[in-house]
Design an enzyme around this catalytic site. Structure first.
Site, PDB file in Angstrom:
ATOM      1  N   LYS A  71       4.630 -20.430 -58.161  1.00 25.60           N
ATOM      2  CA  LYS A  71       4.855 -21.846 -58.446  1.00 25.60           C
ATOM      3  C   LYS A  71       5.245 -21.996 -59.915  1.00 25.60           C
ATOM      4  O   LYS A  71       4.398 -21.976 -60.801  1.00 25.60           O
ATOM      5  CB  LYS A  71       3.582 -22.631 -58.127  1.00 25.60           C
ATOM      6  CG  LYS A  71       3.738 -24.150 -57.973  1.00 25.60           C
ATOM      7  CD  LYS A  71       4.005 -24.823 -59.257  1.00 25.60           C
ATOM      8  CE  LYS A  71       4.118 -26.317 -59.174  1.00 25.60           C
ATOM      9  NZ  LYS A  71       4.486 -26.849 -60.501  1.00 25.60           N
TER      10      LYS A  71
ATOM     11  N   GLU B 128      -4.560 -17.399 -68.660  1.00 26.29           N
ATOM     12  CA  GLU B 128      -4.004 -17.168 -69.998  1.00 26.29           C
ATOM     13  C   GLU B 128      -3.698 -18.560 -70.543  1.00 26.29           C
ATOM     14  O   GLU B 128      -2.740 -19.202 -70.131  1.00 26.29           O
ATOM     15  CB  GLU B 128      -2.746 -16.298 -69.900  1.00 26.29           C
ATOM     16  CG  GLU B 128      -2.421 -15.573 -71.189  1.00 26.29           C
ATOM     17  CD  GLU B 128      -1.608 -16.424 -72.139  1.00 26.29           C
ATOM     18  OE1 GLU B 128      -2.217 -16.990 -73.073  1.00 26.29           O
ATOM     19  OE2 GLU B 128      -0.400 -16.539 -71.955  1.00 26.29           O
TER      20      GLU B 128
ATOM     21  N   CYS C  83       1.845 -19.807 -76.944  1.00 23.87           N
ATOM     22  CA  CYS C  83       0.382 -19.913 -76.995  1.00 23.87           C
ATOM     23  C   CYS C  83      -0.218 -19.037 -78.091  1.00 23.87           C
ATOM     24  O   CYS C  83      -1.236 -19.385 -78.686  1.00 23.87           O
ATOM     25  CB  CYS C  83      -0.215 -19.560 -75.646  1.00 23.87           C
ATOM     26  SG  CYS C  83       0.274 -17.935 -75.027  1.00 23.87           S
TER      27      CYS C  83
ATOM     28  N   GLU D 273      -4.203 -27.712 -80.010  1.00 25.43           N
ATOM     29  CA  GLU D 273      -2.953 -26.977 -79.816  1.00 25.43           C
ATOM     30  C   GLU D 273      -1.782 -27.958 -79.738  1.00 25.43           C
ATOM     31  O   GLU D 273      -1.709 -28.781 -78.828  1.00 25.43           O
ATOM     32  CB  GLU D 273      -3.012 -26.133 -78.543  1.00 25.43           C
ATOM     33  CG  GLU D 273      -1.785 -25.265 -78.370  1.00 25.43           C
ATOM     34  CD  GLU D 273      -1.866 -24.352 -77.158  1.00 25.43           C
ATOM     35  OE1 GLU D 273      -1.453 -23.187 -77.264  1.00 25.43           O
ATOM     36  OE2 GLU D 273      -2.339 -24.808 -76.106  1.00 25.43           O
TER      37      GLU D 273
END
Length: 508
Positions: free
Chosen positions: A200, A276, A311, A412
């Site tokens: 997906k 992750e 990331c 973030e």
């Protein structure tokens, strides 16, 4: 397609891969279930927007729950009753190598779709993302016959041994920042171990994954049901993670969504989950850095390539006070020299943020940094110069005098924003570095070998880079601590997450 070198870029729709992409994108893209392209049962279409100009690239069909049920049933049948379980390890290796070769053959197509969809530079898509995707399949092809069980030295009149069996039906949910690369991170080890898959991709950036599945389908190298493709909104991912017929989920994305997937697993069949997730990685430059100019340059490009949507990017730069102003000035010079522009313009240094909503989120963070008292040393605004007026471009932004308690230092941002934080002592640097909910990566620059090892040991991160931030290799695990995730990608560690151990005892 003709293979392009780094200096050969597309500069208009007359170029072969862009012309091809324009034709390919005319038809809405379907789901792929049990070896066939199928209409979504929802009938809903989602527009894919080109972030460089705000225009519609094309459309994807959005799956409904019954489409996921069908995909899971297909993957389950292929795993339990199809020819896939009896395919030899040698044959699986051949299939993975063929996929690797097919990606290289179609590298220009895939990179073009990636840049149209995501907004990153074509050179980044071609040389980084698509190339690594190809290399990953080649790498994991070598593992198919090298990962196996053990003899167990048990007491008594027994022989005991373990087997490493494929885990089963795997749900794999891929983010928008590295669509084809992250798909390969998950597909290659799962297939190497003999699993079946429901993939997906992000609804924002689905095209390269769709084309990859097309290429594999056209080559007729996987039995029906082994690889299934589900398209649609992020909420569709929860149907996968909650499904009782899914044996394992691997997700790359935000920490908030990762937490939801853990709840989904707990509320269903306790399937293992690999996560992750986010990062706010510290990068420490001590005044005795072996080459200060090199440290500054690497720290800048480590964040601002791929327009900061990474990331593991070194988003918090901790600089010892006696070199602080020098570092900030040099970073600002780099930022001010950067050109934002079309991914296919050879003069562009930075592409567009992936979507308008993501661009607005980054701009809100920049506003919060100014409001909370950080000093804007460079950037800080949307770039609407030249042909950029309809695109989602943000100038490379450098914040100086950042306090680690500020929002921009704790949350973030996932964009081209660097927070530069001063420190005086080694202990203070470690304290600031670890003062975050995240623990994905960290870096430090020093000539002192004792300090390098001492600080690396204290940093709370899954990966620590000394004197060169951002060192990645398939043979070394990728993944974080704390709220940066569970489990590891790459190397043997991915294989562990796609297998289950069985202990067998035999009396004699």
């Amino acid at each position: 397609m003709t293979k392009l070198n780094e200096k050969t870029l597309f500069k208009g729709m007359e170029q072969p891969a862009l012309l091809w992409a324009k034709e390919w994108l005319k038809e809405p893209k379907k789901l792929y279930i049990n070896g066939e392209w199928k209409e979504s049962s929802s009938g809903e279409l989602i527009d894919s927007i080109n972030p460089a100009n705000g225009e519609v690239n094309g459309q994807i069909q959005s799956a409904a729950k019954q489409d996921i049920d069908e995909a899971v049933a297909s993957a389950r049948h292929a795993f339990d009753h199809g020819p896939w379980p009896s395919v030899t390890r040698k044959e699986r290796a051949r299939i993975l190598r063929e996929i690797s070769s097919l990606i290289k053959k179609h590298q220009a197509e895939l990179a073009t779709l990636e840049s149209l969809d995501n907004g990153k530079l074509y050179t980044e898509s071609y040389h980084d993302d698509v190339q690594e995707a190809s290399d990953l399949f080649e790498y994991y092809a070598g593992w198919t016959d090298k990962y196996y069980g053990e003899n167990n030295p048990v007491e008594g009149d027994f022989v005991s041994y373990t087997t490493r069996d494929p885990i089963g039906v795997c749900g794999q949910i891929v983010p928008f920042n590295f669509p084809i690369d992250m798909a390969a991170w998950k597909l290659a080890p799962a297939l190497a171990m003999g699993n079946t898959i429901i993939l997906k991709p992000s609804s924002t950036t689905s095209f390269s994954a769709i084309r990859l599945v097309e290429i594999i389908d056209e080559a007729n190298i996987l039995p029906p049901g082994v690889l299934n493709l589900i398209l649609g909104k992020g909420s569709i991912g929860s149907h996968i993670s909650r499904h009782m017929g899914v044996d394992k989920v691997s997700f790359t994305g935000s920490t908030g969504v990762g937490k939801q997937l853990v709840h989904d697993s707990a509320d269903s069949n306790l399937k293992p989950v690999t996560l992750e997730l986010g990062g706010k990685s510290p990068n420490i430059i001590f005044s005795d850095a072996p080459d200060l100019d090199a440290a500054i340059e690497r720290s800048f490009y480590g964040l601002f390539t791929h327009k900061g949507e990474k990331c593991s990017a070194p988003t918090r730069l901790l600089v010892q006070r006696d070199i602080y102003e020098q570092v900030v000035d040099k970073l600002a010079d780099y930022a001010n020299s950067y050109k934002c522009g079309s991914p296919f313009d050879p003069d562009s240094d930075q592409g567009a943020q992936v979507s308008e909503s993501h661009m607005q989120s980054i701009l809100h963070y920049i506003e919060s940094g100014i409001r909370e008292g950080a000093t804007l040393a460079a950037g800080g605004e949307r770039d609407m110069s030249g042909d950029n007026k309809h695109g989602y471009f943000i100038r490379p932004t450098i914040f100086a005098d950042v306090d680690n308690k500020m929002t921009i230092a704790q949350e973030e941002i996932f964009g081209p924003v660097l927070c530069v934080i001063p420190f005086d002592t080694e202990d203070e640097a470690v304290q600031i570095a670890n003062d975050t909910i995240y623990g994905l990566a960290a870096g430090l620059w020093t000539k002192d070998v004792s300090r390098a090892n001492r600080v690396a040991k204290k940093l709370e991160a899954g990966m620590v880079f000394i004197n060169k931030y951002g060192c990645y290799d398939f043979a070394s695990p990728f993944g974080g601590w704390k709220q940066s995730g569970w489990g590891k990608e790459y190397a043997i560690h991915s294989l562990q997450s796609y297998t289950k151990i069985k202990a067998i005892w035999m009396a004699y």
